[in-house]
Motif scaffolding. Structure first.
Motif, PDB file in Angstrom:
ATOM      1  N   SER A  13     -14.538 -11.113   1.684  1.00  0.00           N
ATOM      2  CA  SER A  13     -14.478 -10.019   0.716  1.00  0.00           C
ATOM      3  C   SER A  13     -13.509 -10.360  -0.416  1.00  0.00           C
ATOM      4  N   PRO A  14     -13.651  -9.699  -1.555  1.00  0.00           N
ATOM      5  CA  PRO A  14     -12.738  -9.968  -2.662  1.00  0.00           C
ATOM      6  C   PRO A  14     -11.317  -9.471  -2.412  1.00  0.00           C
ATOM      7  N   GLU A  15     -11.157  -8.576  -1.452  1.00  0.00           N
ATOM      8  CA  GLU A  15      -9.827  -8.064  -1.116  1.00  0.00           C
ATOM      9  C   GLU A  15      -9.686  -8.008   0.403  1.00  0.00           C
ATOM     10  N   ARG A  16      -8.461  -7.956   0.855  1.00  0.00           N
ATOM     11  CA  ARG A  16      -8.220  -7.883   2.299  1.00  0.00           C
ATOM     12  C   ARG A  16      -8.813  -6.609   2.884  1.00  0.00           C
ATOM     13  N   LEU A  17      -9.165  -6.685   4.147  1.00  0.00           N
ATOM     14  CA  LEU A  17      -9.719  -5.536   4.852  1.00  0.00           C
ATOM     15  C   LEU A  17      -8.597  -4.762   5.533  1.00  0.00           C
ATOM     16  N   SER A  18      -8.926  -3.620   6.078  1.00  0.00           N
ATOM     17  CA  SER A  18      -7.925  -2.796   6.757  1.00  0.00           C
ATOM     18  C   SER A  18      -7.981  -3.041   8.255  1.00  0.00           C
ATOM     19  N   GLY A  19      -7.138  -2.341   8.970  1.00  0.00           N
ATOM     20  CA  GLY A  19      -7.140  -2.396  10.432  1.00  0.00           C
ATOM     21  C   GLY A  19      -6.649  -3.722  10.978  1.00  0.00           C
ATOM     22  N   VAL A  20      -7.287  -4.191  12.044  1.00  0.00           N
ATOM     23  CA  VAL A  20      -6.858  -5.398  12.738  1.00  0.00           C
ATOM     24  C   VAL A  20      -7.000  -6.644  11.849  1.00  0.00           C
ATOM     25  N   LEU A  21      -7.780  -6.552  10.778  1.00  0.00           N
ATOM     26  CA  LEU A  21      -7.971  -7.686   9.871  1.00  0.00           C
ATOM     27  C   LEU A  21      -7.060  -7.630   8.637  1.00  0.00           C
ATOM     28  N   ALA A  22      -6.137  -6.682   8.589  1.00  0.00           N
ATOM     29  CA  ALA A  22      -5.303  -6.486   7.398  1.00  0.00           C
ATOM     30  C   ALA A  22      -4.461  -7.710   7.042  1.00  0.00           C
ATOM     31  N   ASP A  23      -4.073  -8.503   8.017  1.00  0.00           N
ATOM     32  CA  ASP A  23      -3.238  -9.678   7.755  1.00  0.00           C
ATOM     33  C   ASP A  23      -4.046 -10.956   7.531  1.00  0.00           C
ATOM     34  N   VAL A  24      -5.355 -10.861   7.568  1.00  0.00           N
ATOM     35  CA  VAL A  24      -6.203 -12.042   7.406  1.00  0.00           C
ATOM     36  C   VAL A  24      -6.454 -12.265   5.919  1.00  0.00           C
ATOM     37  N   PRO A  25      -6.093 -13.444   5.394  1.00  0.00           N
ATOM     38  CA  PRO A  25      -6.265 -13.698   3.958  1.00  0.00           C
ATOM     39  C   PRO A  25      -7.734 -13.865   3.567  1.00  0.00           C
ATOM     40  N   THR A  26      -8.011 -13.529   2.323  1.00  0.00           N
ATOM     41  CA  THR A  26      -9.353 -13.749   1.781  1.00  0.00           C
ATOM     42  C   THR A  26      -9.517 -15.240   1.501  1.00  0.00           C
ATOM     43  N   TYR A  27     -10.760 -15.657   1.306  1.00  0.00           N
ATOM     44  CA  TYR A  27     -11.007 -17.049   0.917  1.00  0.00           C
ATOM     45  C   TYR A  27     -10.294 -17.349  -0.399  1.00  0.00           C
ATOM     46  N   GLN A  28     -10.333 -16.402  -1.331  1.00  0.00           N
ATOM     47  CA  GLN A  28      -9.701 -16.608  -2.633  1.00  0.00           C
ATOM     48  C   GLN A  28      -8.198 -16.816  -2.499  1.00  0.00           C
ATOM     49  N   GLU A  29      -7.566 -16.080  -1.604  1.00  0.00           N
ATOM     50  CA  GLU A  29      -6.128 -16.267  -1.378  1.00  0.00           C
ATOM     51  C   GLU A  29      -5.831 -17.657  -0.825  1.00  0.00           C
ATOM     52  N   GLN A  30      -6.828 -18.259  -0.202  1.00  0.00           N
ATOM     53  CA  GLN A  30      -6.665 -19.591   0.371  1.00  0.00           C
ATOM     54  C   GLN A  30      -7.141 -20.691  -0.584  1.00  0.00           C
ATOM     55  N   GLY A  31      -7.397 -20.314  -1.842  1.00  0.00           N
ATOM     56  CA  GLY A  31      -7.748 -21.292  -2.865  1.00  0.00           C
ATOM     57  C   GLY A  31      -9.226 -21.615  -2.981  1.00  0.00           C
ATOM     58  N   ILE A  32     -10.086 -20.837  -2.328  1.00  0.00           N
ATOM     59  CA  ILE A  32     -11.533 -21.065  -2.416  1.00  0.00           C
ATOM     60  C   ILE A  32     -12.139 -19.905  -3.204  1.00  0.00           C
ATOM     61  N   GLU A  33     -12.630 -20.205  -4.379  1.00  0.00           N
ATOM     62  CA  GLU A  33     -13.180 -19.167  -5.252  1.00  0.00           C
ATOM     63  C   GLU A  33     -14.591 -18.792  -4.807  1.00  0.00           C
ATOM     64  N   TYR A  34     -14.660 -17.977  -3.775  1.00  0.00           N
ATOM     65  CA  TYR A  34     -15.937 -17.565  -3.217  1.00  0.00           C
ATOM     66  C   TYR A  34     -15.768 -16.227  -2.520  1.00  0.00           C
ATOM     67  N   THR A  35     -16.708 -15.344  -2.767  1.00  0.00           N
ATOM     68  CA  THR A  35     -16.780 -14.084  -2.025  1.00  0.00           C
ATOM     69  C   THR A  35     -18.225 -13.900  -1.563  1.00  0.00           C
ATOM     70  N   PHE A  36     -18.376 -13.177  -0.489  1.00  0.00           N
ATOM     71  CA  PHE A  36     -19.715 -12.895   0.026  1.00  0.00           C
ATOM     72  C   PHE A  36     -19.651 -11.598   0.811  1.00  0.00           C
ATOM     73  N   ASP A  37     -20.489 -10.690   0.436  1.00  0.00           N
ATOM     74  CA  ASP A  37     -20.554  -9.405   1.127  1.00  0.00           C
ATOM     75  C   ASP A  37     -21.929  -9.238   1.741  1.00  0.00           C
ATOM     76  N   ILE A  38     -21.955  -8.751   2.947  1.00  0.00           N
ATOM     77  CA  ILE A  38     -23.213  -8.350   3.557  1.00  0.00           C
ATOM     78  C   ILE A  38     -23.378  -6.887   3.174  1.00  0.00           C
ATOM     79  N   TRP A  39     -24.358  -6.596   2.405  1.00  0.00           N
ATOM     80  CA  TRP A  39     -24.533  -5.264   1.862  1.00  0.00           C
ATOM     81  C   TRP A  39     -25.804  -4.626   2.414  1.00  0.00           C
ATOM     82  N   ARG A  40     -25.876  -3.360   2.260  1.00  0.00           N
ATOM     83  CA  ARG A  40     -27.062  -2.601   2.619  1.00  0.00           C
ATOM     84  C   ARG A  40     -27.449  -1.764   1.408  1.00  0.00           C
ATOM     85  N   GLY A  41     -28.724  -1.589   1.193  1.00  0.00           N
ATOM     86  CA  GLY A  41     -29.187  -0.805   0.065  1.00  0.00           C
ATOM     87  C   GLY A  41     -30.357   0.066   0.448  1.00  0.00           C
ATOM     88  N   VAL A  42     -30.565   1.089  -0.334  1.00  0.00           N
ATOM     89  CA  VAL A  42     -31.701   1.976  -0.156  1.00  0.00           C
ATOM     90  C   VAL A  42     -32.659   1.695  -1.312  1.00  0.00           C
TER      91      VAL A  42
END
Length: 165
Positions: A67-96
């Motif tokens: 994700s482009p930003e950190r998540l909440s809960g048990v994953l709050a301390d897990v860095p994003t790929y971008q924070e680790q120097g990899i310019e990539y985001t990917f979201d699994i989304w749902r749409g109607v």
């Protein structure tokens, strides 16, 4: 979606997407079982599926979130790929989705319905429990997003040799 996510991450990190030894599993539970059992070195799955297996005393360690930003809960301390120097985001989304000839008043009705739904306490609880990000988009914005996703996925699938470009 996990294969596309992993291939895009590999490419963004400077690796050949087709060079990653990706093993497809039937779902997140099977991914987690294989990682915890030592059958694979790492796995990729959704935050909602993994969060129950993370935390104190866990056999798993989260390495990054797409994700482009950190998540909440048990994953709050897990860095994003971008924070680790990899310019990539990917979201699994749902749409109607609706029919191409859906009347404008029906589109407006559903846009309003889903925008209001996102403001409810039940939505907030589900979002927080499952590690979702709020990303509501109205009809035209969602259409443009789908066009961008098609372009991104076509590039990644082409790199994997799964789609002729």
């Amino acid at each position: 979606m996990d294969h596309i996510s992993m291939a895009g991450l590999a490419a963004a990190a400077g690796l050949g997407a087709a060079d990653v030894n990706y093993i497809a599993f039937s779902g997140g539970g099977e991914v987690l079982t294989n990682v915890m059992g030592g059958h694979v070195a790492a796995g990729i799955t959704g935050a909602g599926e993994a969060s129950g297996q993370l935390g104190e005393g866990s056999q798993l360690r989260a390495l990054g979130v797409s994700s482009p930003e950190r998540l909440s809960g048990v994953l709050a301390d897990v860095p994003t790929y971008q924070e680790q120097g990899i310019e990539y985001t990917f979201d699994i989304w749902r749409g109607v989705l609706g029919a191409p000839d859906m009347p404008a008043e029906a589109v407006a009705y559903y846009e309003d319905l889903f925008a209001r739904m996102q403001e409810t306490e039940a939505w907030a609880q589900a979002r927080d429990q499952l590690g979702w990000l709020d990303a509501y988009q109205a009809s035209e914005e969602f259409g443009a997003f789908l066009d961008e996703q098609k372009e991104q996925f076509s590039t990644i699938l082409g790199d994997l040799g799964l789609l002729s470009q």
